[in-house]
Design an enzyme around this catalytic site. Structure first.
Site, PDB file in Angstrom:
ATOM      1  N   ASN A  68     -67.533 -42.409 -53.105  1.00 52.07           N
ATOM      2  CA  ASN A  68     -68.775 -42.027 -52.405  1.00 52.07           C
ATOM      3  C   ASN A  68     -70.021 -42.401 -53.220  1.00 52.07           C
ATOM      4  OD1 ASN A  68     -68.996 -40.103 -54.379  1.00 52.07           O
ATOM      5  ND2 ASN A  68     -68.703 -38.330 -53.030  1.00 52.07           N
ATOM      6  N   LEU A  69     -69.816 -42.985 -54.392  1.00 52.53           N
ATOM      7  CA  LEU A  69     -70.897 -43.439 -55.280  1.00 52.53           C
ATOM      8  C   LEU A  69     -71.847 -42.310 -55.690  1.00 52.53           C
ATOM      9  CD1 LEU A  69     -71.724 -46.994 -53.813  1.00 52.53           C
ATOM     10  CD2 LEU A  69     -70.173 -46.407 -55.686  1.00 52.53           C
ATOM     11  N   ASP A  93     -66.217 -40.486 -48.616  1.00 48.62           N
ATOM     12  CA  ASP A  93     -65.905 -39.257 -49.341  1.00 48.62           C
ATOM     13  C   ASP A  93     -64.444 -38.892 -49.068  1.00 48.62           C
ATOM     14  OD1 ASP A  93     -68.006 -36.956 -50.454  1.00 48.62           O
ATOM     15  OD2 ASP A  93     -66.002 -36.240 -49.894  1.00 48.62           O
ATOM     16  N   ALA A 119     -61.046 -39.567 -57.718  1.00 43.56           N
ATOM     17  CA  ALA A 119     -62.274 -38.951 -57.203  1.00 43.56           C
ATOM     18  C   ALA A 119     -62.255 -37.436 -57.412  1.00 43.56           C
ATOM     19  CB  ALA A 119     -62.409 -39.268 -55.710  1.00 43.56           C
ATOM     20  N   SER A 149     -55.581 -33.174 -66.146  1.00 41.73           N
ATOM     21  CA  SER A 149     -56.423 -32.975 -67.334  1.00 41.73           C
ATOM     22  C   SER A 149     -55.780 -32.035 -68.337  1.00 41.73           C
ATOM     23  CB  SER A 149     -57.756 -32.386 -66.882  1.00 41.73           C
ATOM     24  OG  SER A 149     -58.514 -31.999 -67.992  1.00 41.73           O
ATOM     25  N   TYR A 151     -62.918 -25.969 -63.566  1.00 38.01           N
ATOM     26  CA  TYR A 151     -62.481 -27.365 -63.484  1.00 38.01           C
ATOM     27  C   TYR A 151     -60.970 -27.467 -63.757  1.00 38.01           C
ATOM     28  CZ  TYR A 151     -61.578 -32.075 -65.133  1.00 38.01           C
ATOM     29  OH  TYR A 151     -61.019 -33.309 -65.334  1.00 38.01           O
ATOM     30  N   LYS A 157     -57.714 -28.629 -61.236  1.00 35.32           N
ATOM     31  CA  LYS A 157     -56.728 -29.680 -61.553  1.00 35.32           C
ATOM     32  C   LYS A 157     -55.313 -29.102 -61.514  1.00 35.32           C
ATOM     33  CE  LYS A 157     -59.316 -33.330 -62.199  1.00 35.32           C
ATOM     34  NZ  LYS A 157     -59.111 -34.655 -61.608  1.00 35.32           N
ATOM     35  N   ASN A 164     -59.283 -36.426 -74.105  1.00 37.61           N
ATOM     36  CA  ASN A 164     -60.692 -36.825 -73.939  1.00 37.61           C
ATOM     37  C   ASN A 164     -60.847 -38.339 -73.841  1.00 37.61           C
ATOM     38  OD1 ASN A 164     -60.792 -34.005 -74.862  1.00 37.61           O
ATOM     39  ND2 ASN A 164     -62.976 -34.362 -74.710  1.00 37.61           N
ATOM     40  N   LEU A 220     -69.508 -35.787 -75.134  1.00 38.46           N
ATOM     41  CA  LEU A 220     -69.938 -35.824 -76.532  1.00 38.46           C
ATOM     42  C   LEU A 220     -70.292 -37.244 -77.014  1.00 38.46           C
ATOM     43  CD1 LEU A 220     -70.293 -34.255 -79.188  1.00 38.46           C
ATOM     44  CD2 LEU A 220     -67.899 -34.761 -79.699  1.00 38.46           C
ATOM     45  N   ASP A 265     -64.871 -23.796 -72.848  1.00 40.50           N
ATOM     46  CA  ASP A 265     -64.319 -24.754 -73.824  1.00 40.50           C
ATOM     47  C   ASP A 265     -63.232 -24.111 -74.695  1.00 40.50           C
ATOM     48  OD1 ASP A 265     -65.678 -27.110 -73.355  1.00 40.50           O
ATOM     49  OD2 ASP A 265     -67.238 -26.740 -74.849  1.00 40.50           O
TER      50      ASP A 265
HETATM   51  N1  UDP Z   1     -69.967 -31.076 -77.169  1.00 41.33           N
HETATM   52  C1  UDP Z   1     -71.016 -30.737 -78.017  1.00 41.33           C
HETATM   53  N2  UDP Z   1     -72.273 -31.188 -77.676  1.00 41.33           N
HETATM   54  C2  UDP Z   1     -72.537 -31.923 -76.566  1.00 41.33           C
HETATM   55  C3  UDP Z   1     -71.438 -32.277 -75.716  1.00 41.33           C
HETATM   56  C4  UDP Z   1     -70.173 -31.827 -76.048  1.00 41.33           C
HETATM   57  O1  UDP Z   1     -70.840 -30.052 -79.007  1.00 41.33           O
HETATM   58  O2  UDP Z   1     -73.703 -32.266 -76.313  1.00 41.33           O
HETATM   59  C5  UDP Z   1     -68.605 -30.619 -77.506  1.00 41.33           C
HETATM   60  C6  UDP Z   1     -67.952 -29.790 -76.423  1.00 41.33           C
HETATM   61  O3  UDP Z   1     -68.304 -28.428 -76.546  1.00 41.33           O
HETATM   62  C7  UDP Z   1     -66.469 -30.056 -76.677  1.00 41.33           C
HETATM   63  C8  UDP Z   1     -66.456 -31.492 -77.211  1.00 41.33           C
HETATM   64  O4  UDP Z   1     -67.791 -31.765 -77.647  1.00 41.33           O
HETATM   65  O5  UDP Z   1     -65.991 -29.206 -77.671  1.00 41.33           O
HETATM   66  C9  UDP Z   1     -66.058 -32.519 -76.175  1.00 41.33           C
HETATM   67  O6  UDP Z   1     -66.843 -32.283 -75.018  1.00 41.33           O
HETATM   68  P1  UDP Z   1     -66.880 -33.291 -73.796  1.00 41.33           P
HETATM   69  O7  UDP Z   1     -67.861 -32.736 -72.805  1.00 41.33           O
HETATM   70  O8  UDP Z   1     -67.115 -34.672 -74.301  1.00 41.33           O
HETATM   71  O9  UDP Z   1     -65.412 -33.272 -73.221  1.00 41.33           O
HETATM   72  P2  UDP Z   1     -64.480 -32.073 -72.657  1.00 41.33           P
HETATM   73  O10 UDP Z   1     -63.734 -31.554 -73.866  1.00 41.33           O
HETATM   74  O11 UDP Z   1     -65.346 -31.058 -72.006  1.00 41.33           O
HETATM   75  O12 UDP Z   1     -63.582 -32.769 -71.698  1.00 41.33           O
END
Ligand code: UDP
Length: 330
Positions: A32-33, A51, A74, A117, A141, A145, A170, A190, A285
């Site tokens: 769906n871009l 979609d 998606a 995931s 999330y 999944k 990741n 990150l 997290d």
């Molecule tokens: N993280 C961070 N600062 C940021 C983005 C992510 O400290 O600006 C941390 C985040 O809390 C996690 C890790 O980096 O522990 C990886 O986060 P990301 O969103 O890349 O992937 P996720 O683990 O959510 O799939």
């Protein structure tokens, strides 16, 4: 005959489309871009803008292009957004997938490779995480999944739709050509955020949580190169094409890096200083996510090629430094 790739204009989707087209497999991208980029797929690749909640459009697409298998990317995929807006996530991810599965069932398409995931595991009971570890997601999330994985199991039993659920750790890095890479708006991941600091587009990276039960207090993740992930989808698809039964596999490198270690790696690779600031934890997290990928290595012969964090970060830097504004289409 062709493979339908939902979300094929997204980050992992577009890298998988690249591997499929490099092998001359017939591909139709369905996207769906909303987050994806048409520029992320080659000009010759068929793209249907739609979609996954649009059952009729999916059905028409499957019949028109003689689709015989699906790779399903998606989805909405941000942990923090899912905590703030669960409705969006349950509708787009779970209800959307039900619509896709209904179209598959009605069009007699019985093979699906599904983007699951590591977020389905939640806090690890043991490290590295194997597929036998309990799945107790800590985020909406992750729950979406996990629900989709369970739906797939039920649809196999009842309707004979075979699946492979790939539980990504990741995803990171970019295609070796530097033509395609990671570009989300807004960016939350990150490595691309640290790249934006390296490029001077942000003044610092916020470290979300410095009091986790890890050696340096920051979260530990297992970073896997997006092309290694893409290749696993092709192996999974071939497993199903060859009549293999449904499976779930982890996909990671088996090595964990803390947020601080990733920042240090980017400093080393780019030669640029990355200012950082300690911030509070991000909701949802888990402290540590590190994979055992032994099962997919043993059963499908998958082997990561980019198995150092430096290789992964170098490929990301190659993309971000060549394309500081990403696909520049927003
Ligand atoms: N993280 C961070 N600062 C940021 C983005 C992510 O400290 O600006 C941390 C985040 O809390 C996690 C890790 O980096 O522990 C990886 O986060 P990301 O969103 O890349 O992937 P996720 O683990 O959510 O799939």
């Amino acid at each position: 005959m062709a493979i339908l790739v939902t979300g094929g204009a997204g980050y992992i989707g577009s890298h998988t489309v690249r591997e499929l087209t490099d092998e001359d497999r017939g591909v139709v991208v369905y996207d769906n871009l909303s987050r994806g980029h048409s520029k992320a797929i080659g000009g010759d690749t068929r793209l249907v803008i739609g979609d996954i909640s649009d059952y009729e459009k999916l059905k028409d697409t499957m019949l028109k292009y003689d689709i015989d298998s699906v790779i399903h990317f998606a989805a909405d995929s941000q942990v923090s957004e899912s905590m703030a807006n669960p409705e969006k996530y349950y509708y787009n991810n779970v209800v959307g997938t039900l619509s896709l599965l209904k179209a598959m069932k009605d069009c007699d398409v019985r093979k699906i490779v599904f983007s699951s995931s590591a977020a389905t595991y939640g806090e690890a009971q043991e490290v590295p995480i194997t597929e036998r570890c309990p799945q107790n997601p800590t985020s909406v999330y992750g729950r979406t999944k996990l629900m989709m994985e369970k739906i797939l199991v039920d649809y196999d039993v009842a309707y004979g739709i075979k699946h492979i659920a790939l539980r990504y750790f990741n995803a990171a890095g970019a295609h070796v050509s530097g033509d395609i890479g990671e570009d989300h708006t807004p960016e939350t991941h990150l490595i691309p955020i640290i790249m934006e600091v390296a490029l001077g587009k942000r003044d610092k990276i916020k470290i979300f949580g410095t009091n986790y039960p890890t050696p340096d207090g920051t979260c530990i993740r297992d970073y896997i190169h997006v092309t290694d992930l893409a290749k696993a989808h092709i192996l999974a698809l071939d497993w199903l094409i060859n009549g293999g039964p449904s499976r779930a596999y982890n996909l990671g490198n088996g090595k964990g890096f803390s947020v601080r270690e990733v920042i240090e790696t980017v400093e080393r690779v780019t030669g640029r200083e990355i200012p950082s600031e300690e911030a509070s934890r991000r909701l949802g997290d888990p402290a540590v996510l590190v994979a055992s990928s032994k099962k997919i290595m043993d059963e499908l012969g998958w082997m990561p090629r980019y198995n150092t964090i430096d290789d992964i970060v170098e490929s990301a830097w190659n993309w971000h430094s060549k394309n500081p504004n990403g696909f520049d289409d927003r």
